[in-house]
Design a protein around this motif. Structure first.
Motif, PDB file in Angstrom:
ATOM      1  N   THR A  31     -22.547  62.489  -5.574  1.00 57.17           N
ATOM      2  CA  THR A  31     -21.323  62.060  -6.248  1.00 57.17           C
ATOM      3  C   THR A  31     -21.698  61.238  -7.470  1.00 57.17           C
ATOM      4  O   THR A  31     -22.857  60.856  -7.667  1.00 57.17           O
ATOM      5  N   THR A  32     -20.701  60.949  -8.282  1.00 59.85           N
ATOM      6  CA  THR A  32     -20.943  60.119  -9.466  1.00 59.85           C
ATOM      7  C   THR A  32     -21.458  58.751  -9.061  1.00 59.85           C
ATOM      8  O   THR A  32     -22.353  58.185  -9.693  1.00 59.85           O
ATOM      9  N   GLN A  33     -20.880  58.195  -7.975  1.00 55.66           N
ATOM     10  CA  GLN A  33     -21.302  56.878  -7.504  1.00 55.66           C
ATOM     11  C   GLN A  33     -22.760  56.892  -7.033  1.00 55.66           C
ATOM     12  O   GLN A  33     -23.495  55.927  -7.223  1.00 55.66           O
ATOM     13  N   GLU A  34     -23.185  57.974  -6.407  1.00 56.54           N
ATOM     14  CA  GLU A  34     -24.556  58.073  -5.906  1.00 56.54           C
ATOM     15  C   GLU A  34     -25.553  58.372  -7.025  1.00 56.54           C
ATOM     16  O   GLU A  34     -26.750  58.188  -6.845  1.00 56.54           O
ATOM     17  N   GLY A  35     -25.072  58.829  -8.167  1.00 55.26           N
ATOM     18  CA  GLY A  35     -25.933  59.016  -9.317  1.00 55.26           C
ATOM     19  C   GLY A  35     -26.693  60.320  -9.364  1.00 55.26           C
ATOM     20  O   GLY A  35     -27.579  60.476 -10.203  1.00 55.26           O
TER      21      GLY A  35
END
Length: 413
Positions: free
Chosen positions: A26-30
Motif C-alpha cells: 500500500t502507499t502507507q507501506e511504501g
C-alpha cells in the motif's frame, strides 16, 4: 491495484527469481508489491541491473533484501530526479573558506608584525597564508572530490563539495557533499566511502612530507618550578586539568610518528631523558596519554604546511570512525552488515567517553557520533556481497584508521 500491472510485474520478476510468495503493498507501506523466494543465479548484481532496467518504464525501483533466509524483492515507487544545484552556494562557501584559511595561515606564518596600512598588511597575510591555504584546501578538496568523482562514476547523484569556514586552528571545519540518491549496493557504497579517505590521505602525506622538510627541531621549555603531582592516576588527571598551559603540542598517530622519524631520525617529541622507564613503555604511555610532558626535550617546530598535513591525517582518522554516515561507518556497514554495525555504536560511544577523560576534544565527537551514528546508509540491493578485492579494500580502510588515529589530538605543557 491494477491487476494488469501486477500481472506484468509477475512476468518481469519471473525472469530473475523463483517466486514462493507475493504480497501486495500500500502507499502507507511504501511498496507496490513484494516477492519472496530465490534469485536465479549467484550474480545478484547483474540480476538487479536487469530488473532495474525492466522496471524503468513503470517508474518503479527494485529493492533487494534478505528476510528469514529468503530473498525478498520489493518494487517501490521511483524517486523523482532531484533538481540540479546551481553551485552558487558552493562557490560562496569556498570563497569564505579561502579567506578564513588564508587568515589562519597568515597568523601562523607571520614571524613579525605585518606592516602598517591595509594593502601592505593584506599582502603580508597573503604571502604568509597562501602556502597553508593551498595545502589544507588541497587535502580537503582531494577528500571530497574523491567521493564526488566516484559517485558520478557510479551514476549516484552527488553535490559538489560544501566547504565550511570557521575561525579555528585550521580556519575551516572541513567540507561535505550531499548524496541525493540511494546507492545501488554495498560495492558502490564502499567505492564512494573509501575514495575520500584514500585520496585525502595521499595528498596529506605529500603535504606533510613537504611541510616537514620546511620545519626544524627546537628545544622544549624546561619543567615549571612545581612539577605535577606524583600521586595516582586520578590526582594526575586533576593536576593536568588545572595546570597552566605554556605550549600546545600536536598529538601523534603511528603514521605521523613514522613521517617525523623518516625526516629527523628520531621519535618526536623526544624527552630529555626516559628516567627509569624503558623507552618502549614510555612511548606506549605517551602515545595514548600525552603524559608525562616532555619538558626540556626536543620536538619539531611545524611549518604551516606541515600543520596542514598533520590536520589532513587527523581529518582522515575522524572520517574513518566506524559509525553512522561517516566514511568509516560505510566501511563497517559493508563489511559486517547494517544491523551488526548499529550494535557496535554503544561500544564506540563508550570508548569515546573514556577517551574524553584524557582529551576533552573527544567529548565533542561523542556528541556528534551520538547524533550521526544512528543512521546508516541503506543500499537498494543488500543481497549482493562485496567481491574479494573490495573486501580487501574495506579492510585496508580499517587498517588506515588505526595508522592515522590520534588518541590525544592536542595536549598542553
Amino acid at each position: 491495484m491494477d491487476n494488469g500491472l501486477i500481472e506484468e510485474l509477475d512476468v518481469l520478476i519471473a525472469r530473475v527469481m523463483r517466486v514462493e510468495d507475493k504480497t501486495l503493498g500500500t502507499t502507507q507501506e511504501g511498496f507496490v508489491v513484494r516477492y519472496r523466494g530465490r534469485l536465479l543465479g549467484d550474480d545478484t548484481a547483474r540480476l538487479y541491473d536487469q530488473l532495474e532496467a525492466a522496471l524503468f518504464p513503470y517508474r518503479l525501483t527494485p529493492v533487494f533484501r534478505m528476510e528469514d533466509g529468503h530473498h525478498a524483492v520489493y518494487f517501490i515507487p521511483a524517486q523523482p530526479e532531484p533538481k540540479p544545484s546551481s553551485g552558487r552556494l558552493n562557490l560562496i562557501l569556498f570563497i569564505l573558506t579561502l579567506i578564513s584559511v588564508i587568515y589562519t595561515g597568515g597568523a601562523m606564518g607571520l614571524t613579525q608584525e605585518p606592516p602598517p596600512g591595509f594593502l601592505p598588511g593584506l599582502l603580508a597575510y597573503l604571502s604568509a597564508g597562501l602556502p597553508f591555504a593551498i595545502a589544507i584546501l588541497s587535502i580537503m578538496g582531494a577528500h571530497e572530490f574523491g567521493h564526488y568523482l566516484i559517485g558520478r562514476y557510479h551514476n549516484v547523484n552527488v553535490s559538489l563539495p560544501y566547504f565550511i569556514p570557521f575561525p579555528n586552528v585550521f580556519g575551516t571545519l572541513g567540507a561535505v557533499i550531499n548524496m541525493k540518491g540511494r546507492v545501488k549496493n554495498r560495492r558502490v557504497l564502499l567505492d564512494i566511502g573509501i575514495a575520500g579517505p584514500l585520496s585525502g590521505l595521499v595528498v596529506s602525506l605529500l603535504v606533510l612530507g613537504i611541510g616537514l622538510s620546511l620545519s626544524h627541531l627546537s628545544t622544549l621549555p624546561p619543567p615549571p618550578p612545581e612539577l605535577p603531582s606524583s600521586g595516582g592516576f586520578f590526582q594526575q588527571f586533576l593536576d593536568r586539568l588545572t595546570a597552566p598551559v605554556t605550549l600546545t603540542l600536536e598529538g601523534n598517530s603511528i603514521l605521523y610518528l613514522l613521517m617525523k622519524y623518516l625526516r629527523f631520525g628520531m621519535l618526536l617529541p623526544a624527552p630529555a631523558d626516559y628516567g627509569s622507564v624503558p623507552p618502549v613503555l614510555y612511548w606506549i604511555r605517551y602515545f595514548f596519554t600525552a603524559s608525562p610532558p616532555p619538558y626540556g626535550g626536543v620536538d619539531v617546530s611545524l611549518h604551516p604546511v606541515a600543520w596542514a598535513g598533520w590536520g589532513g591525517l587527523l581529518i582522515t582518522a575522524l572520517n574513518l570512525i566506524p559509525a553512522g554516515t561517516l566514511d568509516g561507518g560505510h566501511l563497517i556497514n559493508v563489511l559486517i552488515g547494517r544491523k551488526r554495525a548499529m550494535r557496535l555504536l554503544p561500544w564506540i560511544q563508550g570508548i569515546l567517553l573514556a577517551m574524553s577523560l584524557l582529551s576533552i576534544n573527544w567529548l565533542i565527537w561523542l556528541l556528534l557520533i551520538s547524533w550521526l551514528g544512528k543512521a546508516y546508509a541503506e543500499p537498494l540491493d543488500e543481497i549482493t556481497p562485496l567481491d574479494p578485492p573490495r573486501k580487501a579494500l574495506a579492510i585496508l580502510g580499517i587498517i588506515i584508521f588505526f595508522l592515522v588515529f590520534t588518541p590525544i589530538p592536542i595536549s598542553g605543557m
